[in-house]
Design a protein around this motif. Sequence first.
Motif, PDB file in Angstrom:
ATOM      1  N   ARG A 268       1.286  -0.889  -0.043  1.00  0.00           N
ATOM      2  CA  ARG A 268      -0.141  -0.128   0.092  1.00  0.00           C
ATOM      3  C   ARG A 268       0.803   1.335   0.080  1.00  0.00           C
ATOM      4  O   ARG A 268       1.041   2.497  -1.004  1.00  0.00           O
ATOM      5  N   GLU A 269       1.718   1.223   1.076  1.00  0.00           N
ATOM      6  CA  GLU A 269       2.814   2.197   0.595  1.00  0.00           C
ATOM      7  C   GLU A 269       3.407   2.768  -0.307  1.00  0.00           C
ATOM      8  O   GLU A 269       3.285   3.724  -0.883  1.00  0.00           O
ATOM      9  N   ASP A 270       4.283   1.589  -1.067  1.00  0.00           N
ATOM     10  CA  ASP A 270       4.624   1.871  -2.520  1.00  0.00           C
ATOM     11  C   ASP A 270       4.303   2.035  -2.614  1.00  0.00           C
ATOM     12  O   ASP A 270       4.415   3.364  -4.051  1.00  0.00           O
ATOM     13  N   THR A 271       2.921   2.120  -3.483  1.00  0.00           N
ATOM     14  CA  THR A 271       1.555   2.175  -4.347  1.00  0.00           C
ATOM     15  C   THR A 271       1.305   3.752  -4.398  1.00  0.00           C
ATOM     16  O   THR A 271       1.434   4.248  -5.091  1.00  0.00           O
ATOM     17  N   LEU A 272       0.863   4.040  -3.138  1.00  0.00           N
ATOM     18  CA  LEU A 272       0.354   5.117  -2.743  1.00  0.00           C
ATOM     19  C   LEU A 272       1.666   5.973  -2.699  1.00  0.00           C
ATOM     20  O   LEU A 272       1.500   7.362  -4.080  1.00  0.00           O
ATOM     21  N   ARG A 273       2.451   6.017  -2.790  1.00  0.00           N
ATOM     22  CA  ARG A 273       3.948   7.487  -2.864  1.00  0.00           C
ATOM     23  C   ARG A 273       3.618   6.789  -4.164  1.00  0.00           C
ATOM     24  O   ARG A 273       4.309   8.669  -4.626  1.00  0.00           O
ATOM     25  N   GLN A 274       3.790   6.004  -5.279  1.00  0.00           N
ATOM     26  CA  GLN A 274       4.211   6.371  -6.848  1.00  0.00           C
ATOM     27  C   GLN A 274       3.170   6.720  -7.122  1.00  0.00           C
ATOM     28  O   GLN A 274       2.889   7.470  -7.957  1.00  0.00           O
ATOM     29  N   LEU A 275       1.542   6.457  -6.961  1.00  0.00           N
ATOM     30  CA  LEU A 275       0.531   7.384  -7.254  1.00  0.00           C
ATOM     31  C   LEU A 275       0.584   8.733  -7.343  1.00  0.00           C
ATOM     32  O   LEU A 275      -0.057   9.955  -7.792  1.00  0.00           O
ATOM     33  N   MET A 276       0.811   8.846  -5.957  1.00  0.00           N
ATOM     34  CA  MET A 276       1.155  11.036  -5.194  1.00  0.00           C
ATOM     35  C   MET A 276       2.423  11.351  -6.798  1.00  0.00           C
ATOM     36  O   MET A 276       1.878  12.458  -6.706  1.00  0.00           O
ATOM     37  N   ASP A 277       4.075  11.076  -6.997  1.00  0.00           N
ATOM     38  CA  ASP A 277       4.271  11.201  -7.572  1.00  0.00           C
ATOM     39  C   ASP A 277       3.862  11.556  -8.834  1.00  0.00           C
ATOM     40  O   ASP A 277       3.962  12.630  -9.417  1.00  0.00           O
ATOM     41  N   VAL A 278       2.537  10.561  -9.210  1.00  0.00           N
ATOM     42  CA  VAL A 278       2.105  11.193 -10.762  1.00  0.00           C
ATOM     43  C   VAL A 278       0.759  12.182 -10.670  1.00  0.00           C
ATOM     44  O   VAL A 278       0.579  12.524 -11.721  1.00  0.00           O
ATOM     45  N   ARG A 279       0.012  11.680  -9.675  1.00  0.00           N
ATOM     46  CA  ARG A 279      -1.499  12.420  -9.873  1.00  0.00           C
ATOM     47  C   ARG A 279      -1.271  13.396  -8.890  1.00  0.00           C
ATOM     48  O   ARG A 279      -2.004  14.650  -9.601  1.00  0.00           O
ATOM     49  N   TYR A 280      -0.556  13.688  -7.808  1.00  0.00           N
ATOM     50  CA  TYR A 280      -0.562  15.359  -7.203  1.00  0.00           C
ATOM     51  C   TYR A 280      -0.417  15.959  -8.381  1.00  0.00           C
ATOM     52  O   TYR A 280      -0.394  17.464  -8.138  1.00  0.00           O
ATOM     53  N   PRO A 281       0.404  16.292  -9.474  1.00  0.00           N
ATOM     54  CA  PRO A 281       1.260  17.159 -10.313  1.00  0.00           C
ATOM     55  C   PRO A 281       0.194  17.664 -11.140  1.00  0.00           C
ATOM     56  O   PRO A 281      -0.496  18.407 -11.384  1.00  0.00           O
ATOM     57  N   ILE A 282      -0.667  16.938 -10.788  1.00  0.00           N
ATOM     58  CA  ILE A 282      -2.490  17.201 -11.652  1.00  0.00           C
ATOM     59  C   ILE A 282      -3.599  17.937 -10.680  1.00  0.00           C
ATOM     60  O   ILE A 282      -3.843  18.518 -11.254  1.00  0.00           O
ATOM     61  N   TYR A 283      -3.783  16.744  -9.327  1.00  0.00           N
ATOM     62  CA  TYR A 283      -4.099  17.366  -8.975  1.00  0.00           C
ATOM     63  C   TYR A 283      -4.479  18.675  -8.456  1.00  0.00           C
ATOM     64  O   TYR A 283      -5.365  19.651  -8.020  1.00  0.00           O
ATOM     65  N   ALA A 284      -2.520  19.479  -8.795  1.00  0.00           N
ATOM     66  CA  ALA A 284      -2.842  20.408  -8.825  1.00  0.00           C
ATOM     67  C   ALA A 284      -3.346  21.563  -9.163  1.00  0.00           C
ATOM     68  O   ALA A 284      -2.862  23.160  -9.422  1.00  0.00           O
ATOM     69  N   GLU A 285      -3.987  21.135 -10.571  1.00  0.00           N
ATOM     70  CA  GLU A 285      -4.400  22.011 -11.332  1.00  0.00           C
ATOM     71  C   GLU A 285      -5.848  22.799 -10.939  1.00  0.00           C
ATOM     72  O   GLU A 285      -6.388  23.074 -11.287  1.00  0.00           O
ATOM     73  N   ALA A 286      -6.000  21.478 -10.091  1.00  0.00           N
ATOM     74  CA  ALA A 286      -7.683  22.471  -9.506  1.00  0.00           C
ATOM     75  C   ALA A 286      -7.588  23.389  -8.855  1.00  0.00           C
ATOM     76  O   ALA A 286      -6.551  24.330  -8.164  1.00  0.00           O
TER      77      ALA A 286
END
Length: 559
Positions: free
Chosen positions: A143-161
């Motif tokens: 879970r932790e590794d998967t969430l970390r990988q998702l954060m790396d990919v998705r957080y820069p896109i979520y920041a467009e909110a």
Amino acid sequence: MTRNTALRETMPVPDTIAGRSIVLVGLMGAGKTSIGRRLAARLGLPFRDADQEIELAAGCTIPEVFARYGEQAFRDGERRVIRRLLAGDPMVIAYGGGAFMDPRTRETTRDEAVSIWLRCTLPTLVRRVAGRDNRPLLMGRDREDTLRQLMDVRYPIYAEADVIVDCGDEPPDHTTSTVMQALSDWKPARRLHVMLASTSYDVVIGDNLLARAGALLAPKLPQKRAVVVTDRTVAGLHLPALLDGLAQTGFSTSSVTIKSGEASKNLDTYMDVVDQLLEARVERRTAVIALGGGIVGDLAGFAAATTLRGLPFVQIPTTLLSQVDSSVGGKTGVNTRHGKNLVGAFHQPRMVLADTGTLATLPPRELGAGYAEIVKAGLIGDAAFFAWCEQHGPGVIAGDREAQAEAIRRACAFKAQVVGDDEHEEKPNDGRALLNLGHTFGHALEAEYGYDGGLLHGEGVAVGLGLAFRLSARLGLCPQADAERVVAHVAATGLPAELGMLNRRFSAETLIAHMRRDKKMRDGALHFVLARGIGQAFTSSDVPHEAVLDLLRDEGCAP
């Protein structure tokens, strides 16, 4: 009233988001559904969970959709469901974690809703998803590794909110109150769409846009890589905020810094900027961002227009003058010993970000110089806007953010209309040339000062506006009362409105000689923008030399 009651207090939907849905985005475990339900109840809106709507449409659970049809089929269905929800009446919608990653979904969301990113730290997310076995992306994975990988990919896109709310371990009611306060505080930036024959782009006007630069530019640029061109003064004031705002959405950036001042707007500096762009190994999709006043914008724009035969270009003007004038319209260039802006190109920006917050760092003199171009717009073709200026002009110069934003919007709207009708200044009469009201006189005065900063461009234009109207009155084209009204208003704002206010002795013949070297010369004849009254400007090429000479002499110039 108890604390818990206060936390659950309802409020009307803020006027700034009336008629729009509210969308919550974030990773699994961010609390989108629990916060969304509470937020909808407090705002008196329906709530929909996009994942539940997908399951209803598919007739099976999301893990079953993944297993039977794969993730791509799920994303296609998710996009259709979200489009349907956003097309309906306003509501609160909780997106699935991957929904906002789809560019088409983000575009639809920007058009139809206000998006809120519930941003959580990794430890918080790990605790919240513990024991959840119904998440397809977590099945059989750490879970932790998967969430970390998702954060790396998705957080820069979520920041467009549109709005970002940091969430920790607070109770859901507390987080909901934080979201409601963020919605209450949120103000959409003013947007002006510039439509040209060759392209179109938005001018975005508002406060704190540097921090939002990545979110605003990401949808408009072909690559998340940019080189920021700025000057030493602006770099110290605003470059860190811009670079941080770009980094939030994953931009890779570097910067080029030039010396401050008009003296840098030359071919040598231009070549130095181009060399640095090439040394940075820019690609055809790498953007050049101009951060600064008109000098930086013109220079960086010319470098963008010519490097690799054209790079994407963004204007982030930081002075009032550049926000209302040089940043809109696509003119770029540099000065030579023969005159101002004689070498350049037309190169339209992909977007203009006019952050009114940057104006707070300007001295009053710089604000006044920018205000001259605002007044000019009303004098050319909008008498009602000039009347607005007479009422609100002092507030613009004094730093009233709302007055500044409205003045910028109206001035840019007028310029966009003129530029849209004559993008490349090809119409000899009453096209884009009208924007030169006051400039024939103003540029001559700047040349006499040697572009040394002793006279700012806007100050030269301010004097030029009064001279243009007095010349019009002298030629019997407009009432003398209109000319005096113009001079009185310009003077009331603290700008020089007459030659005598410059406390310098000029030669009439020398000023006319400067005018003859101006790029607005055509077929050997001087072109002036004159007026039949306030808001009734037109171009003329048959102004008698003697009339201009007599006017300058009467204004105190030596023969």
